[in-house]
Motif scaffolding. Structure first.
Motif, PDB file in Angstrom:
ATOM      1  N   GLY A  12       0.821  -1.203   0.000  1.00 49.81           N
ATOM      2  CA  GLY A  12       0.000   0.000   0.000  1.00 49.81           C
ATOM      3  C   GLY A  12       0.850   1.246   0.000  1.00 49.81           C
ATOM      4  N   GLY A  13       0.302   2.319  -0.526  1.00 47.94           N
ATOM      5  CA  GLY A  13       1.070   3.563  -0.635  1.00 47.94           C
ATOM      6  C   GLY A  13       2.311   3.317  -1.458  1.00 47.94           C
ATOM      7  N   LEU A  14       3.453   3.750  -0.949  1.00 46.66           N
ATOM      8  CA  LEU A  14       4.727   3.455  -1.605  1.00 46.66           C
ATOM      9  C   LEU A  14       5.558   2.478  -0.778  1.00 46.66           C
ATOM     10  CD1 LEU A  14       5.724   7.006  -2.925  1.00 46.66           C
ATOM     11  CD2 LEU A  14       4.693   5.102  -4.187  1.00 46.66           C
ATOM     12  N   LYS A  15       4.859   1.645  -0.004  1.00 43.43           N
ATOM     13  CA  LYS A  15       5.520   0.686   0.877  1.00 43.43           C
ATOM     14  C   LYS A  15       5.503  -0.703   0.249  1.00 43.43           C
ATOM     15  CE  LYS A  15       4.262   3.244   5.020  1.00 43.43           C
ATOM     16  NZ  LYS A  15       3.905   4.433   4.278  1.00 43.43           N
ATOM     17  N   PHE A  16       6.626  -1.408   0.424  1.00 45.22           N
ATOM     18  CA  PHE A  16       6.786  -2.747  -0.116  1.00 45.22           C
ATOM     19  C   PHE A  16       7.519  -3.622   0.892  1.00 45.22           C
ATOM     20  CE2 PHE A  16       6.402   0.127  -3.612  1.00 45.22           C
ATOM     21  CZ  PHE A  16       5.668  -0.557  -4.568  1.00 45.22           C
ATOM     22  N   SER A  17       7.400  -4.923   0.714  1.00 42.64           N
ATOM     23  CA  SER A  17       8.176  -5.900   1.468  1.00 42.64           C
ATOM     24  C   SER A  17       8.891  -6.784   0.466  1.00 42.64           C
ATOM     25  CB  SER A  17       7.275  -6.775   2.339  1.00 42.64           C
ATOM     26  OG  SER A  17       6.580  -5.999   3.276  1.00 42.64           O
ATOM     27  N   ALA A  18      10.168  -7.020   0.703  1.00 38.64           N
ATOM     28  CA  ALA A  18      10.944  -7.927  -0.139  1.00 38.64           C
ATOM     29  C   ALA A  18      11.256  -9.164   0.693  1.00 38.64           C
ATOM     30  CB  ALA A  18      12.225  -7.256  -0.611  1.00 38.64           C
ATOM     31  N   ASP A  19      10.908 -10.318   0.159  1.00 44.08           N
ATOM     32  CA  ASP A  19      11.129 -11.587   0.862  1.00 44.08           C
ATOM     33  C   ASP A  19      12.117 -12.455   0.094  1.00 44.08           C
ATOM     34  OD1 ASP A  19       9.047 -11.233   2.909  1.00 44.08           O
ATOM     35  OD2 ASP A  19       7.658 -11.422   1.219  1.00 44.08           O
ATOM     36  N   ARG A  20      13.024 -13.077   0.816  1.00 41.69           N
ATOM     37  CA  ARG A  20      13.920 -14.084   0.257  1.00 41.69           C
ATOM     38  C   ARG A  20      14.305 -15.010   1.393  1.00 41.69           C
ATOM     39  NH1 ARG A  20      15.164 -10.005   1.459  1.00 41.69           N
ATOM     40  NH2 ARG A  20      16.884  -9.160   2.562  1.00 41.69           N
ATOM     41  N   ALA A  21      14.269 -16.284   1.120  1.00 42.99           N
ATOM     42  CA  ALA A  21      14.570 -17.296   2.132  1.00 42.99           C
ATOM     43  C   ALA A  21      13.804 -16.964   3.414  1.00 42.99           C
ATOM     44  CB  ALA A  21      16.074 -17.403   2.352  1.00 42.99           C
ATOM     45  N   ASP A  22      14.504 -16.784   4.513  1.00 45.03           N
ATOM     46  CA  ASP A  22      13.851 -16.491   5.790  1.00 45.03           C
ATOM     47  C   ASP A  22      14.013 -15.029   6.193  1.00 45.03           C
ATOM     48  OD1 ASP A  22      13.049 -19.134   6.133  1.00 45.03           O
ATOM     49  OD2 ASP A  22      14.961 -19.677   7.058  1.00 45.03           O
ATOM     50  N   HIS A  23      14.227 -14.143   5.232  1.00 40.63           N
ATOM     51  CA  HIS A  23      14.477 -12.740   5.532  1.00 40.63           C
ATOM     52  C   HIS A  23      13.458 -11.853   4.839  1.00 40.63           C
ATOM     53  CE1 HIS A  23      18.309 -14.030   7.130  1.00 40.63           C
ATOM     54  NE2 HIS A  23      18.523 -14.679   5.998  1.00 40.63           N
ATOM     55  N   GLU A  24      13.125 -10.745   5.515  1.00 40.01           N
ATOM     56  CA  GLU A  24      12.230  -9.767   4.919  1.00 40.01           C
ATOM     57  C   GLU A  24      12.840  -8.386   5.069  1.00 40.01           C
ATOM     58  OE1 GLU A  24       7.685  -9.589   5.219  1.00 40.01           O
ATOM     59  OE2 GLU A  24       8.345  -8.073   6.679  1.00 40.01           O
ATOM     60  N   THR A  25      12.741  -7.583   4.019  1.00 38.65           N
ATOM     61  CA  THR A  25      13.215  -6.208   4.037  1.00 38.65           C
ATOM     62  C   THR A  25      12.039  -5.299   3.736  1.00 38.65           C
ATOM     63  OG1 THR A  25      15.383  -6.893   3.216  1.00 38.65           O
ATOM     64  CG2 THR A  25      14.819  -4.559   2.988  1.00 38.65           C
ATOM     65  N   ARG A  26      11.846  -4.276   4.554  1.00 39.94           N
ATOM     66  CA  ARG A  26      10.808  -3.282   4.310  1.00 39.94           C
ATOM     67  C   ARG A  26      11.389  -2.179   3.439  1.00 39.94           C
ATOM     68  NH1 ARG A  26       6.118  -5.150   5.442  1.00 39.94           N
ATOM     69  NH2 ARG A  26       5.323  -4.288   7.346  1.00 39.94           N
TER      70      ARG A  26
END
Length: 140
Positions: A12-26
Motif C-alpha cells: 500500500g502507498g509506496l511501501k513494499f516488502s521484499a522476501d527471500r529465504a527467511d528474511h524480509e526487508t521493508r
C-alpha cells in the motif's frame, strides 16, 4: 541470494516488502517507515565494501576491533534521479596499519565489491579513512 530469488510485495502507498529465504526487508518510497530503494542500494554498497575491508584486514592479521562506514549519495536533479556520486567514510579501530587499511578500502572498490561493480560506470566515487579516531593521511 538463493535460487528462488527475491519476491517484492506491495503493502500500500509506496511501501513494499521484499522476501527471500527467511528474511524480509521493508522498503518505503517516501522513506517514512523504511529505507527507499536508492537508500538500500547505497547501504548495500557500503556493507559490501565493509565486508571486504574486514575480510582483507583479518586475512592480513590486523587486530581490527571496530569498523563503521558513513555513506552519502549525490543524485541527478531530473528524473530518473540516478546516483551520480558516492562518498564513503570508513572508520576503522584497532591495531591496524594505516597503509593496510587504505589498501583494503582501495581493493574493495577496485576489485572485490560486487555491488559497486554492478552500478553505472560513470559514478564518481570518494572515500576517506579514519583510523582510531584520527583522519588517515591522503594516499598516493
Amino acid at each position: 541470494m538463493n535460487r528462488d530469488g527475491i519476491r517484492v510485495r506491495w503493502d500500500g502507498g509506496l511501501k513494499f516488502s521484499a522476501d527471500r529465504a527467511d528474511h524480509e526487508t521493508r522498503i518505503d518510497g517516501d522513506e517514512a517507515t523504511a529505507p527507499s530503494p536508492v537508500a538500500l542500494m547505497v547501504e548495500s554498497v557500503a556493507a559490501c565494501a565493509a565486508i571486504d575491508v574486514v575480510f582483507i584486514l583479518q586475512k592480513g592479521r590486523q587486530e581490527l576491533t571496530g569498523l563503521s562506514v558513513r555513506a552519502r549519495a549525490r543524485r541527478a536533479e531530473a528524473p530518473p534521479r540516478y546516483v551520480k556520486g558516492l562518498q564513503f567514510d570508513f572508520h576503522v579501530s584497532g591495531k591496524v596499519d594505516e597503509a593496510r587499511a587504505r589498501r583494503a578500502v582501495m581493493l574493495s572498490f577496485e576489485r572485490y565489491c560486487s555491488v559497486y561493480h554492478s552500478l553505472r560506470q560513470d559514478i564518481e566515487l570518494e572515500w576517506n579513512l579514519t583510523l582510531n579516531g584520527e583522519p588517515a593521511d591522503e594516499g598516493d
